[in-house]
Write a protein that holds these residues in place. Structure first.
Motif, PDB file in Angstrom:
ATOM      1  N   GLY A  45       0.817  -1.213   0.000  1.00  0.00           N
ATOM      2  CA  GLY A  45       0.000   0.000   0.000  1.00  0.00           C
ATOM      3  C   GLY A  45       0.848   1.259   0.000  1.00  0.00           C
ATOM      4  N   PRO A  46       0.347   2.343  -0.587  1.00  0.00           N
ATOM      5  CA  PRO A  46       1.098   3.610  -0.621  1.00  0.00           C
ATOM      6  C   PRO A  46       1.070   4.309   0.734  1.00  0.00           C
ATOM      7  N   ALA A  47       1.741   5.434   0.785  1.00  0.00           N
ATOM      8  CA  ALA A  47       1.780   6.231   2.009  1.00  0.00           C
ATOM      9  C   ALA A  47       0.536   7.103   2.173  1.00  0.00           C
ATOM     10  N   TRP A  48      -0.360   7.079   1.204  1.00  0.00           N
ATOM     11  CA  TRP A  48      -1.624   7.780   1.216  1.00  0.00           C
ATOM     12  C   TRP A  48      -1.462   9.270   1.492  1.00  0.00           C
ATOM     13  N   LEU A  49      -1.750   9.723   2.687  1.00  0.00           N
ATOM     14  CA  LEU A  49      -1.747  11.153   2.990  1.00  0.00           C
ATOM     15  C   LEU A  49      -0.368  11.786   2.933  1.00  0.00           C
ATOM     16  N   TYR A  50       0.685  10.978   2.929  1.00  0.00           N
ATOM     17  CA  TYR A  50       2.053  11.498   2.882  1.00  0.00           C
ATOM     18  C   TYR A  50       2.653  11.411   1.488  1.00  0.00           C
ATOM     19  N   ASP A  51       1.869  10.955   0.526  1.00  0.00           N
ATOM     20  CA  ASP A  51       2.321  10.819  -0.853  1.00  0.00           C
ATOM     21  C   ASP A  51       1.506  11.776  -1.716  1.00  0.00           C
ATOM     22  N   SER A  52       2.190  12.658  -2.439  1.00  0.00           N
ATOM     23  CA  SER A  52       1.483  13.654  -3.241  1.00  0.00           C
ATOM     24  C   SER A  52       0.653  13.027  -4.358  1.00  0.00           C
ATOM     25  N   GLU A  53       0.988  11.819  -4.783  1.00  0.00           N
ATOM     26  CA  GLU A  53       0.228  11.165  -5.848  1.00  0.00           C
ATOM     27  C   GLU A  53      -1.044  10.499  -5.325  1.00  0.00           C
ATOM     28  N   TRP A  54      -1.096  10.189  -4.030  1.00  0.00           N
ATOM     29  CA  TRP A  54      -2.234   9.460  -3.474  1.00  0.00           C
ATOM     30  C   TRP A  54      -3.033  10.279  -2.464  1.00  0.00           C
ATOM     31  N   ALA A  55      -2.543  11.420  -2.054  1.00  0.00           N
ATOM     32  CA  ALA A  55      -3.204  12.182  -0.994  1.00  0.00           C
ATOM     33  C   ALA A  55      -4.613  12.614  -1.411  1.00  0.00           C
ATOM     34  N   MET A  56      -4.761  13.132  -2.615  1.00  0.00           N
ATOM     35  CA  MET A  56      -6.078  13.570  -3.057  1.00  0.00           C
ATOM     36  C   MET A  56      -7.035  12.400  -3.198  1.00  0.00           C
ATOM     37  N   PHE A  57      -6.542  11.263  -3.685  1.00  0.00           N
ATOM     38  CA  PHE A  57      -7.397  10.084  -3.796  1.00  0.00           C
ATOM     39  C   PHE A  57      -7.858   9.629  -2.418  1.00  0.00           C
ATOM     40  N   ALA A  58      -6.984   9.734  -1.405  1.00  0.00           N
ATOM     41  CA  ALA A  58      -7.370   9.375  -0.042  1.00  0.00           C
ATOM     42  C   ALA A  58      -8.469  10.297   0.468  1.00  0.00           C
ATOM     43  N   ILE A  59      -8.372  11.576   0.151  1.00  0.00           N
ATOM     44  CA  ILE A  59      -9.416  12.515   0.566  1.00  0.00           C
ATOM     45  C   ILE A  59     -10.736  12.196  -0.130  1.00  0.00           C
ATOM     46  N   VAL A  60     -10.663  11.766  -1.387  1.00  0.00           N
ATOM     47  CA  VAL A  60     -11.879  11.378  -2.105  1.00  0.00           C
ATOM     48  C   VAL A  60     -12.541  10.189  -1.414  1.00  0.00           C
ATOM     49  N   LEU A  61     -11.745   9.198  -1.011  1.00  0.00           N
ATOM     50  CA  LEU A  61     -12.306   8.034  -0.321  1.00  0.00           C
ATOM     51  C   LEU A  61     -13.028   8.446   0.954  1.00  0.00           C
ATOM     52  N   MET A  62     -12.386   9.303   1.726  1.00  0.00           N
ATOM     53  CA  MET A  62     -13.022   9.767   2.961  1.00  0.00           C
ATOM     54  C   MET A  62     -14.301  10.549   2.666  1.00  0.00           C
ATOM     55  N   SER A  63     -14.271  11.405   1.666  1.00  0.00           N
ATOM     56  CA  SER A  63     -15.437  12.236   1.351  1.00  0.00           C
ATOM     57  C   SER A  63     -16.612  11.386   0.884  1.00  0.00           C
ATOM     58  N   VAL A  64     -16.347  10.397   0.043  1.00  0.00           N
ATOM     59  CA  VAL A  64     -17.417   9.530  -0.436  1.00  0.00           C
ATOM     60  C   VAL A  64     -18.039   8.768   0.729  1.00  0.00           C
TER      61      VAL A  64
END
Length: 324
Positions: A173-192
């Motif tokens: 798994g990626p670093a999510w919130l600490y990775d600039s490529e995955w941070a926005m996608f992580a926020i999308v998951l939380m928002s949905v």
């Protein structure tokens, strides 16, 4: 007017009026209608006053401020269209717009599909379904801070549940919130996850309004479950789908809480959104005039996308309304 009934000898009933009491006058219909209109305006007075004070007046003030260099402290000068011209050359505006567009492109279809899928699953009259409806709606009424705390744990790079589950399938798994490529996608998951409950309720209302006769006719014609969904459910939910998609578009362009609580716009400005940038300029840099100009640009963008969504969502109605 008074009346008494005196039974005569033949058994019939005769009605005798008392001439001593004058007949009462019926209430004029005009007076009643006028009082109803007056009462209606009195009831509308409070919401109209609230709309004027808290919606219309602030928008007018913001429109005026967008043509000034108002910065809370110091003198205010009229600058005309200078704030709007500055937006064109502002690199951070384009970064925020790109991030918001990326968020919208992910959030709208995911939120729409998950809300519709949950509504289809819960469109039953069993008792257990009511429990799941309540559970799915709980994130909507939860605070953003509480939701962010849950997702901080879920998205932890080392011990987060999401990466643990991915590890079961051999995925690192990626670093999510600490990775600039995955941070926005992580926020999308939380928002949905945090917002789909409202749209699910809207879809449930639309599904329960679809006549059962349409499904029975489709089954008699040999339609399977997918064909019933495609040719009966989706056309019947056209107006509901338009409402949900419009709400999702507006919410996507106005995203702020998630980015502010989870990432503070980072890492590397990868989660700076339009509203976050407006907030930073207005309350961080104290450039209220420029922030007001940014707000009206955002309003224009939302209006354009909402009109485009209305145009795409109702092509059949436009064809029927078009002159032949």
């Amino acid at each position: 007017m008074t009346a008494s009934r005196i039974p005569p000898a033949d058994g019939t009933v005769a009605v005798v009026t008392d001439p001593a009491r004058p007949p009462g006058r019926a209430r004029p219909a005009r007076t009643t209608a006028k009082q109803i209109r007056r009462s209606a305006w009195l009831f509308l007075l409070a919401p109209c006053a609230l709309f004027l004070i808290f919606v219309l007046l602030p928008n007018v003030i913001a429109a005026v401020l967008s043509f000034t260099d108002y910065a809370i402290v110091g003198d205010t000068a009229w600058v005309g269209l200078e704030n709007y011209a500055r937006i064109v050359d502002d690199p951070y505006f384009w970064i925020a717009l790109r991030n918001t567009a990326y968020y919208t492109a992910l959030f709208v279809p995911m939120g729409f599909a998950i809300a519709l899928g949950a509504a289809l699953l819960l469109n039953r009259s069993r008792r257990a379904v009511r429990l799941f409806r309540t559970l799915f709606y709980v994130p909507v009424v939860s605070s953003t801070v509480a939701t962010a705390t849950i997702w901080y744990w879920l998205l932890n790079p080392q011990r987060g549940l999401l990466n643990v589950v991915l590890g079961w399938f051999g995925i690192d798994g990626p670093a999510w919130l600490y990775d600039s490529e995955w941070a926005m996608f992580a926020i999308v998951l939380m928002s949905v996850w945090a917002t789909f409950g409202t749209n699910m309720i809207i879809f449930l209302g639309g599904l329960q309004g679809v006549p059962r006769d349409l499904y029975e006719a489709a089954r008699l014609d040999g339609a399977n479950a997918w064909q019933q969904f495609r040719y009966v459910t989706l056309p019947s939910l056209s107006r509901t789908s338009f409402l949900v998609s419009t709400l999702l578009i507006i919410a996507a362009f106005q995203v702020f809480d998630q980015a502010y609580v989870l990432t503070k716009g980072g890492p590397g400005n990868s989660t700076i959104t339009m509203v976050y940038y407006i907030y930073d300029k207005g309350f961080g840099a104290l450039e209220m005039g420029y922030a007001s100009a940014l707000s009206f640009v955002l309003f224009l963008i939302i209006m354009i996308f909402s009109i485009a969504n209305a145009w795409i969502s109702h092509p059949r109605e436009k064809r029927k309304a078009a002159p032949r």
